[in-house]
Design an enzyme around this catalytic site. Structure first.
Site, short mmCIF file in Angstrom:
data_model
loop_
_atom_site.label_atom_id
_atom_site.label_comp_id
_atom_site.label_asym_id
_atom_site.label_seq_id
_atom_site.Cartn_x
_atom_site.Cartn_y
_atom_site.Cartn_z
N ASP A 23 0.72 -1.09 0.11
CA ASP A 23 0.01 -0.12 -0.13
C ASP A 23 0.98 1.40 -0.04
OD1 ASP A 23 1.05 -0.72 2.51
OD2 ASP A 23 -0.60 0.57 3.45
N GLU A 61 -0.03 -0.98 5.83
CA GLU A 61 1.28 -0.31 6.49
C GLU A 61 1.12 1.21 6.68
OE1 GLU A 61 5.13 1.47 7.91
OE2 GLU A 61 3.92 1.72 6.13
#
EC number: 3.5.1.18
Length: 377
Positions: free
Chosen positions: A70, A135
């Site tokens: 991400d 994250e």
């Protein structure tokens, strides 16, 4: 001119708009490459988060690469020189969201592993990949959940490189061999709302709180140690009142954060903050958010292997630092293994026009491959 394997893979990953917690197919690309190498793949989807755990081998030691697919939002597109999800080469750099944080690292991990296995198909130990799409977000259903799953079945990682962008000037000049812990307090001090002209009919929680807040802000929590600076206390947010200049507020909200070293623990911080607030006779509610414990890898085979790998590529050893914010390394460290962070230069991460030097992708791949050779060849 044909792109090198690491450059081509980095471009492929950048082109996938994986704004947290979306993965946008990045993990499918990685999984296909790992399956071709004989890895066993275990997908772990928790609510809106996509994760996978891949492993090749059954023997110890278990070395793993960890990272995230991400990225943070691109921000205002008009401020980008190039479209953020169209990887673009310019003057020796590759531009795109995630180039440095951390799709370049992911590509380098894959290519390094492919090269290592081609040369050492019967390598010692085991190789793992722990990859998440959570994250940059709330980190609730990502690495921490995978770690919990692995620990529940006693499958603990012995050594791990997290591909966070650790470098400052040139790739590999800094290796993070630890991180500070982080804990956030949300304090609400209660008073009695009233008119500013009649203070005797009200109870101003701001006035009552200032001495306590000052005491917390000036506390020497510890002196730090060889690896960590002293613990810091910072107030990022305060709120009181209605916005009117003639109303004494009924509540005072203060949010504070402590970044702490291995000299402290969560429990001791909570105890000391509570003692200070109680000494000032406040009527308050206090809610805590534990963001992670500090971790440190000061010695061991992993650190030796990584330092040697960087030195072999750069002809100079990296600085070992624990500066910066938190990372998913704090969750992996719970397994009791050695954890370090090694990745690209971090000068443009989370900014518009994020980029990575193309030569650095090649160097990072070499560093990862040399680390594997040092540990498992």
């Amino acid at each position: 001119m044909t792109d090198s394997p690491v450059l081509a893979l980095t471009k492929d990953l950048i082109s996938r708009q994986s704004v947290t917690p979306e993965d946008a197919g990045c993990q499918d690309v990685m999984i296909a490459r790992l399956e071709a190498l004989g890895f066993t793949i275990e997908r772990m989807v928790f609510e809106d988060t996509t994760n996978f755990w891949a492993r090749r081998g059954t023997q110890a030691p278990l070395f793993a690469f960890a990272g995230h697919t991400d990225v943070v939002p691109a921000g205002k597109l008009e401020h980008w020189h190039t479209p953020p999800f169209e990887p673009t080469e310019k003057e020796g750099y590759l531009y795109g969201r995630g180039a440095a944080d951390m799709k370049g690292s992911l590509a380098a991990m894959i290519v390094a592993t492919e090269r290592f296995i081609a040369e050492h198909p019967d390598h010692q130990g085991s190789i793992g990949f722990l990859i998440t799409s959570d994250e940059e977000g709330p980190f609730i259903n990502g690495t921490v959940r995978v770690v919990e799953t692995l620990m529940a079945r006693d499958e603990n990682i012995d050594m791990c490189i997290v591909g966070e962008p650790s470098s400052t000037e040139v790739v590999g000049d800094v290796v993070k061999n630890g991180r500070r812990g982080s804990i956030t307090g949300d304090l609400t001090v209660k008073g009695t709302q009233g008119h500013v002209a009649y203070p005797h009919l009200a109870d101003n929680p701001v006035h009552k709180s200032l001495l306590a807040i000052h005491a917390l802000a000036t506390t020497e929590w510890d002196k730090g140690n060889e690896y960590f600076p002293p613990t810091s206390f910072q107030i990022p947010n305060v709120q009181a009142g209605t916005g009117a200049s003639n109303v004494i507020p009924g509540e005072f909200h203060v949010q504070f954060n402590l970044r702490f070293s291995t000299e402290l623990c969560n429990e001791r911080i909570v105890e000391r903050v509570t003692q200070t607030l109680d000494q000032h006779d406040l009527n308050y509610d206090l809610k805590w958010t534990y963001n992670g414990d500090p971790f440190l890898t000061d010695t061991g085979a992993l650190l030796d292997a990584v330092v040697d790998a960087v030195d072999s590529v750069n002809q100079t050893k990296p600085a070992l630092l624990t500066t910066g914010g938190t990372s998913d390394g704090r969750f992996i460290a719970r397994m009791g293994g050695q954890v370090v962070e090694l990745g690209p230069v971090n000068a443009t991460i989370h900014k518009v026009n994020e980029c990575v030097k193309i030569d650095d992708l090649e160097k990072l791949t070499d560093m990862y491959q040399k680390t594997l050779e040092n540990l498992l060849a």
